[in-house]
Design an enzyme around this catalytic site. Sequence first.
Site, mmCIF file in Angstrom:
data_model
loop_
_atom_site.group_PDB
_atom_site.id
_atom_site.type_symbol
_atom_site.label_atom_id
_atom_site.label_comp_id
_atom_site.label_asym_id
_atom_site.label_seq_id
_atom_site.Cartn_x
_atom_site.Cartn_y
_atom_site.Cartn_z
ATOM 1 N N ASN A 10 0.874 -1.173 0.000
ATOM 2 C CA ASN A 10 0.000 0.000 0.000
ATOM 3 C C ASN A 10 0.915 1.228 0.000
ATOM 4 O OD1 ASN A 10 -1.765 2.061 0.569
ATOM 5 N ND2 ASN A 10 -2.295 1.353 2.630
ATOM 6 N N LYS A 12 0.104 4.238 -0.255
ATOM 7 C CA LYS A 12 -0.542 5.427 0.334
ATOM 8 C C LYS A 12 -0.316 6.640 -0.579
ATOM 9 C CE LYS A 12 -0.061 3.219 4.767
ATOM 10 N NZ LYS A 12 -0.001 3.305 6.196
ATOM 11 N N GLU A 168 -5.214 -5.099 10.741
ATOM 12 C CA GLU A 168 -4.181 -4.067 10.900
ATOM 13 C C GLU A 168 -4.439 -3.302 12.195
ATOM 14 O OE1 GLU A 168 -2.214 -2.889 6.962
ATOM 15 O OE2 GLU A 168 -3.979 -1.625 7.207
ATOM 16 N N GLY A 174 2.657 2.110 10.771
ATOM 17 C CA GLY A 174 3.612 3.213 10.620
ATOM 18 C C GLY A 174 4.349 3.568 11.891
ATOM 19 N N SER A 212 3.576 -2.238 10.340
ATOM 20 C CA SER A 212 5.029 -2.274 10.548
ATOM 21 C C SER A 212 5.670 -3.602 10.146
ATOM 22 C CB SER A 212 5.378 -1.927 11.998
ATOM 23 O OG SER A 212 5.007 -0.594 12.268
HETATM 24 P P1 PGA Z 1 3.014 0.226 7.599
HETATM 25 O O1 PGA Z 1 1.522 0.425 6.999
HETATM 26 O O2 PGA Z 1 3.538 -1.068 7.004
HETATM 27 O O3 PGA Z 1 3.780 1.430 7.135
HETATM 28 O O4 PGA Z 1 2.863 0.118 9.061
HETATM 29 C C1 PGA Z 1 0.655 -0.659 6.843
HETATM 30 C C2 PGA Z 1 -0.664 -0.185 6.280
HETATM 31 O O5 PGA Z 1 -1.106 0.902 6.639
HETATM 32 O O6 PGA Z 1 -1.299 -0.876 5.477
#
Ligand code: PGA
Length: 255
Positions: A10, A12, A168, A174, A212
């Site tokens: 993802n 984003k 999640e 994050g 993460s």
């Molecule tokens: P992250 O995000 O791996 O940066 O923690 C995961 C997500 O939001 O799908």
Amino acid sequence: MPVKKLIAGNWKMNGLRADAAERVSALAQRMTSIQPKDFDMLICPPATLLQDMRTQMQGSGLLLGGQDCHAQEAGAYTGDISPLMLTDMGCTHVIVGHSERRQYHKESSPDVAAKARAAHAAGLTAIICVGESEMEREAGYAQKIVSTQLKESVPDTATAENTVIAYEPVWAIGTGKSATAEDITDMHAFIRGFVADMMANTAWLKLLYGGSVNTGNAPAVLHTPNVDGVLVGGASLKPEDFWSIAMACEDMPTE
Ligand code: PGA
């Protein structure tokens, strides 16, 4: 049990055409030379990159997905993207109900269900995200929150084939603070049990973990029972890291 894991990235709100092209070409080359048998790799970029990436991915086996969609096929919804538009761009999947959409766009679980239903109608696999906040986990409500989200976010059109559930935990997204193998084992077993009342053949439903995930923890996460793949944010922006996360699936004994 799902035969292939799903490694989903993802991106984003990250990526311009030039850097996206570099990332895709690095992954497409690896996919073409290795032709992995144990995982599918999906990238969900910003909508502005779909057109370019569709061409760049051609023949590599990489899959393309959207990060969100509207619940209607078309209409006066300024700034939104319909599931049909994603199908038209070559997408096979769409993420719905990501905690960032729930938090910053005030999307409720019924909103998420409407989006997932529209995604199904357009022929897309809906990746429906659920997860509790840190406060909710600390108060002992994690399963209660997740089951309520599942009940309200998974539409009656969902099947084990057209739906993926991504667990999640909000506190792990994050933050660099991934859930423990024990947390994931417990929650994924709970989710698989809970959805058994909502659709048939749930043994085949893919359950992803997200929050993460990185090159260090991916092998353990991907070996956790009931984990059929990962939804990766930050680390999916680095092709070497994303590839190494995916390679943790190769030659893994199937559950
Ligand atoms: P992250 O995000 O791996 O940066 O923690 C995961 C997500 O939001 O799908």
